[in-house]
Enzyme design. Structure first.
Site, short mmCIF file in Angstrom:
data_model
loop_
_atom_site.label_atom_id
_atom_site.label_comp_id
_atom_site.label_asym_id
_atom_site.label_seq_id
_atom_site.Cartn_x
_atom_site.Cartn_y
_atom_site.Cartn_z
N ASN A 114 0.79 -16.51 -2.40
CA ASN A 114 1.00 -15.49 -3.42
C ASN A 114 2.21 -14.60 -3.11
O ASN A 114 2.43 -14.24 -1.96
CB ASN A 114 -0.24 -14.62 -3.55
CG ASN A 114 -1.32 -15.31 -4.36
OD1 ASN A 114 -1.03 -16.07 -5.27
ND2 ASN A 114 -2.57 -15.05 -4.02
N LYS A 166 -1.92 -22.34 -2.10
CA LYS A 166 -1.23 -21.21 -2.73
C LYS A 166 -0.55 -20.29 -1.71
O LYS A 166 -1.09 -20.02 -0.64
CB LYS A 166 -2.24 -20.37 -3.52
CG LYS A 166 -2.56 -20.95 -4.89
CD LYS A 166 -3.28 -19.93 -5.74
CE LYS A 166 -2.35 -18.79 -6.17
NZ LYS A 166 -3.03 -17.80 -7.00
N ARG A 187 7.83 32.09 -13.84
CA ARG A 187 7.14 31.02 -13.11
C ARG A 187 6.03 30.50 -14.01
O ARG A 187 5.26 31.29 -14.55
CB ARG A 187 6.58 31.50 -11.76
CG ARG A 187 7.72 31.76 -10.76
CD ARG A 187 7.24 31.90 -9.32
NE ARG A 187 6.62 33.18 -9.08
CZ ARG A 187 5.37 33.36 -8.66
NH1 ARG A 187 4.59 32.31 -8.41
NH2 ARG A 187 4.88 34.57 -8.48
N SER A 224 -4.68 -17.48 0.08
CA SER A 224 -5.83 -17.50 -0.82
C SER A 224 -6.99 -18.10 -0.07
O SER A 224 -6.83 -19.12 0.61
CB SER A 224 -5.51 -18.34 -2.06
OG SER A 224 -6.70 -18.70 -2.72
#
Lengths: 452, 452, 452, 452
Positions: free
Chosen positions: C288, C286, C319, C280
Site C-alpha cells: 500500500n 499488496k 481584541r 496487508s
C-alpha cells in the site's frame, strides 16, 4: 451581456437547464412577487386589507414588468432587491389603483419576500432534483442487475485486491443514492416553510391578526407554517446545502471510480460518446471523460460552498448583517452545481459503455496473485492456516520474481500440489469462484431501495 | 437573460463594475482570442508559420464575432470552451484565408489558451485592485492623521477595556492594508506568467522550436516566461485566491468594527448616507449599514472559495480532471467579490461620519471604571501595587453597586484621597491622559507605509 | 492519557516528530514563558522595573514547573491559558522574591504572551519546514537530472496523450516546490513579529515608555518590531496558513501523480518499501502507498483549516471574541499536517523506485496511437496538414478496430507509405523522438532553482 | 506528554469531558477491539471458527494490554492503526491459546475494525449529545416561558427596529435546537451501521457464510446491518459531520446574540459568573464572556471541518486512498468541538443573568422612534396611511434634530394631536402594546417542541 463572472458560457456545462432557470434573476424576482400577490390575497381574505386590493396588486406581480438593470442599481444602494421591488410594485399598482397601492407588502418586511421567494424556488428545485435522482437510481439498478455476475478487479488503495463484480460496484453507488433520496425528503419537509414575521419577527403591524394572516398566507402558497419566523435562524436553508454537499460527494465518488476505470491504462468503462463530446483537436485517439470532469469539479466546489452556508448561520439578533447576504448567491450556486452534476451522471450511467473482456484481462494482470487469498484459505483447511499463508506468500514472491503465473508455481510446489489437484487450482483461480457475498449484497440493495 | 444563479440583479451590490467587466464571458473569450492572435504573431516572427497567417488570424480574434450561446452549447459537449472557440476561429479565418486557417492554434492546447487568457484577465484585475487599495489606504491614512487624538472606548471581547483613539484604530486597519499591498505585488510577480506547453507540456508539435516560440509569445503578451508549463501546477492561480482571501479577511475585520460602532446602542460611526441608501420601508428612523453587510458577506464567502482553489490543486499528471474545471468560476467569483468589497470599503472610509461627542459620552458609560487601571498604576507608585489593586478593586465594586462614579468613591476613600488630590483624580479620569503610545503607533504606521 | 481526539496514536503517521514537538502543550507554555522572561529583561534594561526582578522572574519561566492539568482546568474558566499561567508564574516568583512577583507580566496583556509565544513556535517551525523543503527540492532535482531522458506516457484527463519524461514530471514538481520556498521566505518576514500592546493595544500602563520597552523586548527576542500591535489583525498568522495550504496543495498533486503511477494497472513507480510498510495482513501481494495516503489526506484537510483561519480574521475591535480562539488549535494542526506531509514526501522521493521498462511498455499500450500527432505533423509537411490529419485519423480508427499497431496500418496505406519510408515510420514511432522541449524545460528549472 | 497540537491544555476549554473521553486514543483502540471480540463471538456462533476461540480472543480485547506508543510507531509504517492492532492482538492471544490466535480478525479487513469501532464511538457520542441537547432545550423553554412578556429592543442589521420579547428570542433559539434534535435522530438511524466486508467488500474469505456472519455480528454489537459494506461510501459518517455543522451554526447564532447583549454598551445579559471565570488581571471591571468565545470559536471552526469531510467523500473504488485517512482526526475533532460548545451553552443558558431594567432603558434610547411604526399605523387609520407616514417621518426628523422624544413632538403637532389623545400616545409609546404575535409565537414553539 452577462455582468458577472458566472456565465452564460459555462452554465450549460456545469448546470442543468431546469435548475439554472429556477435560479435565474427572473425566477428570483418572480418568487418575491408570488409572495406579494399571495400576501395580498391572504390579507384580503382575512379582511385586513380591502378585497379589491388583492387582484389589483396581483395583476402587477409579473417579473416581466420590471427593469432588471434598474432594480440592480437600486439594490446596490438599498442593500437588498426586495426594497426596490416593493417600491416599483407599489408604483405599478398605483397607476391602476392608487388605493390598492397603499396595501402592497402590508405588514411584511423585505426578508419575508426574499426568503419565501427562495423557498418557492427551492420547492421547484427539489422536484427537479428528485426526478433526476429517480432517473439515476433506476439506471444504477439496471446496471447492478445486468452485471450482477460480471467480474472485475476490486481495487483498494488503488492496488488490485480481490475480484468484485460490476453489479456490486453499481449497487454500492445505488445504495448511497437511495440514502440521499431519503435525506432530501426529510430536508424538504423542514425547509419548505413560509417566512412571514414583519420588521422584527412579531408581525406587530398586523396587531392581533398576525397568526391568522400567516395561516391564510401559508395556505395560499401551499407552504408549511412554521412555529415562528426564522429570519435569523438559517438551519433550514443551510440544511438544503448540506444535503446537496453530501449528494455531490457521492456523485464525486462515482465520478472518481469512472474516471479511474476509463484511464487508458485500465479501459474498463467509457462515457457514452456523441457528436463533439470529449474530443481533442490535436490527439484523434483521445476521448475525454467530460462527465467525470464536470462532476469532480462539482465535488471540489461543493464543500467550500457548504462551509460558507454554515459560516453564514451566525446571524445577529432578529435579522442579521452579512450572513444572510452571503447566502444569496451561494445556495443557488450550490443547487445548480448539484443539479448539473446529477444530470450529467444520470445520462452517463444510462449510456455507460463497459468492456467485460478487458475487465477479465485485467483480472489476470497480476498473474493469479489477486486470488492468493483464495488459495490460502483452501490450503489452510488442509495444512493449517499459518503453514498455508507462508507457503502461498513464498510462491507469490517466486512467481513475481520469475514473472510466472502463481498457478504454475503452485502446481510445481510439492506440498501445494499434494493437496490441491489441477482441478482444484482451476477452480481457485477462477475469479467467479471467489466473489463471496457479492451477488447477495446486490440483491439486498435492490430489495431495499425506495419504490419510485 | 442571465442563465445562471449569478446575477445581473446582485452584481452591482456585491461586485465592482470594473472587476465584473474583466470577468465577464466576453472578457474570458477575448482573453483566449488574445492568446491566439499573439501566438500567430510569435510563430510568424519565428518563421514557424507563414508571415501572412498572423494578420489573417489576428483579424478574427474579436469576441464580438462569436455567438456566446452557441459556444456555450458546444462547451457543454467538449468539456471546455477553448475547443469550440478554436473550431469557430478556424472557420472564421478560413472564410478569408483558407491557408492561414491551417495555422490557427498551431502547437498549442486548449488549456494554453484558457490559462493565458485568465492571466490576462488577472493582470487587468490586479491593476484595478491596486488602484482601489491605494485609494483605501489614502483614506485610512487621512482618518488616522485627522483623528490621531480623538478618544473612544477600546473594546476587547466586546467589553469596554481602556481608552484608545480613532487614529489608532484607523492605523491598525491601514497597516493591514499596506501588508496586503505588499502581498499582492509579490503574488502578481509569480502569477502573471505565460501558459504554453502544447498537448502534454512538451511543445512537441513545435519540434526544436518550442522555447524560441515561447519566448516570442511571452514578449508579445508582456508576460513572464516560466521555467516550464504549469498546466497541472496551480499554485500560481491559487495564490491569487489566498491573497484575496487574506485581503477580504482584513476588510471583514474593518466592516465588523464599523458595524459595531454603528449599532444604535453605540452610535459612534455611520456609513455615508445618500439617496436610497440603506433605507427601510417601514421604519423611517433606520439607516442600514449596506457596506458592512456587503463586506461581511464577502468575508463569509471568501474562505470557502479559497478552500475550493486549494482543494483543486490536486490535479492529475500532465493535465488534470475536474480540479482545473473547479477553478473556472471560483477564481473569478472570488476576484469580483474581493474587488466589490474593497470598492465599497474605500467609498465608505472616504465618507465615514464619526460622532466624537458620542464617543466621549460612551467613555463615561462605566462611570470611570474604564480608567481603573490608570488609578491603580498611579496609586501603586505611592502605596504599593498590590495594595493599590485591592483598594481600587473594592472601590470599583462599591461604585458599581451604588451606581456612582468611581472618582467620587475614590475621593471619599480615606487612603486614596490622602495620596491623590482632586487635581490628580481629574487628570487620572481624563481618557486623553491614558493613551500610552497610541499617537506614536499612528506615527509609526504613517511613516512606514508604502509611498503611493 | 491524551484527552483529545488528536492523538498520540496517529501523530507519527500524519505529523513530523519535530513539528509535533514544536506545537506540543509544553512548547506552547514555554513560548509564553519565554515572552514573560524577555519582557522582564527588557523592562529591567529600560529601568521600568527593578533590575533584580528580571532574573527572579526569568528563573521561574520554565514549563516543567507548571502542572498542565491544573492549568487546563483554570484555562476552561478563564477563557485563555495565559491568565492562569501568569497567576501561577507570579506565585512561583513570589516564593523566591515577593517584590519581583509584583513585576511579572508588567504592562502586558494575556494575548501579548500567547501571540508572541506562538510566533516563537512558528520561528522554529519555519526552520524545520525550510530544511525539509530543501531536502525535497534536492531529491527532486536529482530525479529530474537522472531521468531527464526517461520516457513515459504523458496523461491528460487521465488519458494517454503524448510521451513525456520522468525528468519533466520531476522538474514540474520541483519548480512548484521552489515557488513555495520563496513564498515561505516572504511570509516569514512578515509573520515573525513581536506582539506587545497591553490591554487595548496602547501600552498605556507603561506611560511614555511603551515604544522604548517594545524595542528592547523585540531585540531580546530577536523578533521584528511591528509598526503597532496586531491583536485583532490576524493576516500575519493567517498567511502562514495560506502558504501552508498552497504547499500542501502541491504536495497533494505530487502524491496524486505517484498514487496513479503506483496503480497495479500502471506500475511505473513505487514508494520505497521497508519493514512493516504498507503491508496487508490478508493479501500478500499488496504494497500500500502509505505516503500517498498521508499526503492526500493532508491535502484533503488543509483547505478546510485554511478556510477556518481566514474566517477567523473577522475579529472585533481591539481584541476579538471567538475568532482568536478559533486559531489556537487550527494553525498548529495545519503546521503539523504540512510538516508531516512534507517529511513523508521528501523521504519517498529520496527512495522512489521507478520501472522504466514498464514505462516503455505502457507507451506501447495504444499500439502507436500516442504518436499519431507526430505522424500527422510529419505527413502534413508533405501532403498538407488537413489531408494528413484526415488520413491519420482514419488509420487510427482502423488500427483500433483491428487491434493492430498504427505503424502497420500506415505502412499499408498507399499515400502514407509513399511519403513515409519504413525508416521514417521507425523514427516517428520512437517516443524519444517526440519529446519537444522536455529536456530544455528540465534544464531551465534546474538552472533557475534557488541555491541551497 | 501530549504529542500533538491538540491539547491537554485546551481540551477542557473547547471540549466536553465526556466527548473527549469517547474520542481518546484509548477509546478508538477499544472500539476496534470490541469489533474483534464481537466478530469472534459471531463467527463462533455460526460455526465459522471454533467455539473456544471466541473467549480466548475476547479476553485479550482490552485496550490497556496495548502499548500506545508502540502502536503509534507501527501505524506510521503500516498506514493505519488496525494492522498493528491485529498483529499485537494475535500475539497476545497466541500466548494463551495458539490455536485461537489463528482466528483473530477472521475474514475481516482493517477498515472493518476501524469503521465499526468509530460507529461505536459515535453511538456513545450521540447519546451524550442528545442528553445535552435536551438539557439546553429545557433551559431555553424555561427562559421563553418566564420571559414571555419581558420586552427588549429588537435589532435588525444591528440597528434598533421594533420591540420584541426575551421570550420570543429564546423561543427562536429553542425552535432551532428542536430541529437539530430531529436531525440528529434521523442521522443516527442511518449512521449507526455495522461495517463488515472483508478485503474488497465481498466477504469472499467467508465463502457462502458472509451474510450469516454479518447478521450475527450486527446482532452482537446492537448495530444495524446495512444492505452492503460501505468502505468507500462515506455519506453515513459525513452526515454526522453536517448535522454537527448545522447544530454548531445555531449555537454560534445564540452565542453571537448573547455576546452582543453582553456588550458593555448594551448590558442586557450576562454569562453566569463564578470563581476565576472570565476575569481580567489588569482590568478589575471586566467580565469576559467565555462561553460566547468558546462557542463562536467552534462556529468558526466547524464549517472547515465539515468541508473536509465532504471533500473526503470522493474515495476510490473498493477502499480509498487518502480520503478515508482525512476523516480519522477530523470527525472526532468536530464531535468534541460540537459537544463542548453545546455543553458550554447549556450551562450558560441555565445560569443566564438578564437585566430587564436595562432592556427597558434601551428601548428608550431612540426617544420613542422605535415605536414610529406603531404611531404611523394608528394615525393611518384616521388620516390615511400615506399622510400618516409623511407626518411621522417629519416628526422623527424633528425629534432627532432637537434630541427630543418623538411623543413630545407629536403632541405638539396640530394634526397628530387632533387625532391622537394624550392617552392614545401613552398607549402607542408603550412597547408592551406593540408586540404583535410575539406571545403567540412563543406558545406555538412551546407547544410543538419534542417531548423529552
Amino acid at each position: 451581456m452577462s455582468p458577472a463572472p458566472f456565465s452564460e458560457l459555462l452554465g450549460p456545462l456545469f448546470g442543468s437547464v431546469e435548475a439554472s432557470a429556477l435560479f435565474s434573476d427572473g425566477a428570483r424576482l418572480q418568487g418575491m412577487l408570488d409572495f406579494e400577490a399571495a400576501l395580498a390575497r391572504a390579507e384580503a381574505q382575512t379582511g385586513v386589507i380591502p378585497a379589491s386590493a388583492a387582484p389589483a396588486i396581483g395583476s402587477q406581480c409579473r417579473a416581466e414588468l420590471f427593469d432588471m438593470a434598474e432594480l440592480a442599481r437600486a439594490t446596490a444602494r438599498a442593500g437588498n432587491p426586495a426594497i426596490p421591488m416593493v417600491a416599483r410594485l407599489t408604483a405599478l399598482v398605483a397607476v391602476e389603483d392608487p388605493d390598492a397601492a397603499r396595501y402592497v407588502h402590508w405588514g411584511a418586511t423585505s426578508q419575508d419576500a426574499m426568503d419565501t421567494g427562495l423557498v418557492l424556488q427551492l420547492r421547484g428545485f427539489l422536484a427537479v432534483l428528485g426526478a433526476d435522482l429517480g432517473r439515476l437510481a433506476a439506471a444504477l439498478a439496471r446496471l447492478a442487475e445486468t452485471h450482477k455476475a460480471t467480474p472485475l478487479v476490486g481495487r483498494t488503495w488503488l492496488q488490485h485486491a480481490l475480484p468484485v463484480t460490476v453489479g456490486l460496484k453499481a449497487a454500492g453507488w445505488l445504495d448511497a443514492i437511495e440514502r440521499h433520496r431519503a435525506r432530501l425528503f426529510e430536508v424538504g419537509g423542514r425547509a419548505l416553510a413560509l417566512q412571514f414575521g414583519g420588521a422584527a419577527g412579531t408581525l406587530a403591524a398586523l396587531g392581533e391578526r398576525g397568526i391568522e394572516v400567516a395561516e391564510a398566507l401559508a395556505r395560499e402558497m401551499g407552504l408549511a407554517l412554521p412555529a415562528l419566523p426564522w429570519h435569523a435562524h438559517r438551519d433550514r436553508v443551510a440544511e438544503i446545502g448540506t444535503a446537496l454537499g453530501l449528494l455531490v460527494g457521492s456523485l464525486g465518488k462515482i465520478a472518481r471510480d469512472l474516471s479511474l476505470l476509463m484511464q487508458t491504462d485500465v479501459a474498463e468503462a467509457f462515457e457514452p460518446g456523441g457528436e463533439g463530446r470529449g474530443g481533442s483537436s490535436t490527439m484523434p485517439h483521445k476521448r475525454n471523460p467530460v462527465t467525470a470532469a464536470v462532476v469532480l469539479a462539482a465535488a471540489t466546489r461543493a464543500p467550500g460552498l457548504v462551509a460558507t452556508l454554515l459560516s453564514a448561520m451566525v446571524q445577529e439578533h432578529e435579522r442579521g448583517l452579512g450572513g444572510w447576504h452571503a447566502e444569496w448567491e451561494t445556495l443557488p450556486a450550490l443547487c445548480t452545481l448539484g443539479a448539473g452534476a446529477l444530470r450529467h451522471m444520470a445520462e452517463t450511467i444510462e449510456g455507460l459503455e463497459l468492456d467485460p473482456t478487458r475487465m477479465r484481462a485485467n483480472l489476470e494482470a497480476t498473474h493469479g496473485q489477486i486470488l492468493a487469498e483464495a488459495v490460502t484459505m483452501a490450503l489452510g483447511s488442509r495444512i493449517g492456516r499459518l503453514e498455508a499463508h507462508q507457503l502461498v506468500e513464498r510462491a507469490c514472491r517466486q512467481a513475481a520474481a520469475a514473472r510466472r503465473h502463481l498457478r504454475e508455481v503452485l502446481a510445481e510446489d510439492p506440498v501445494a500440489s499434494t493437496h490441491l489437484s489441477s482441478a482444484d487450482l482451476d477452480r481457485l483461480f477462477e475469479p467467479l469462484n471467489y466473489l463471496g457475498s457479492a451477488a447477495a449484497f446486490v440483491d439486498r440493495v435492490l430489495a431495499s431501495r425506495r419504490a419510485d
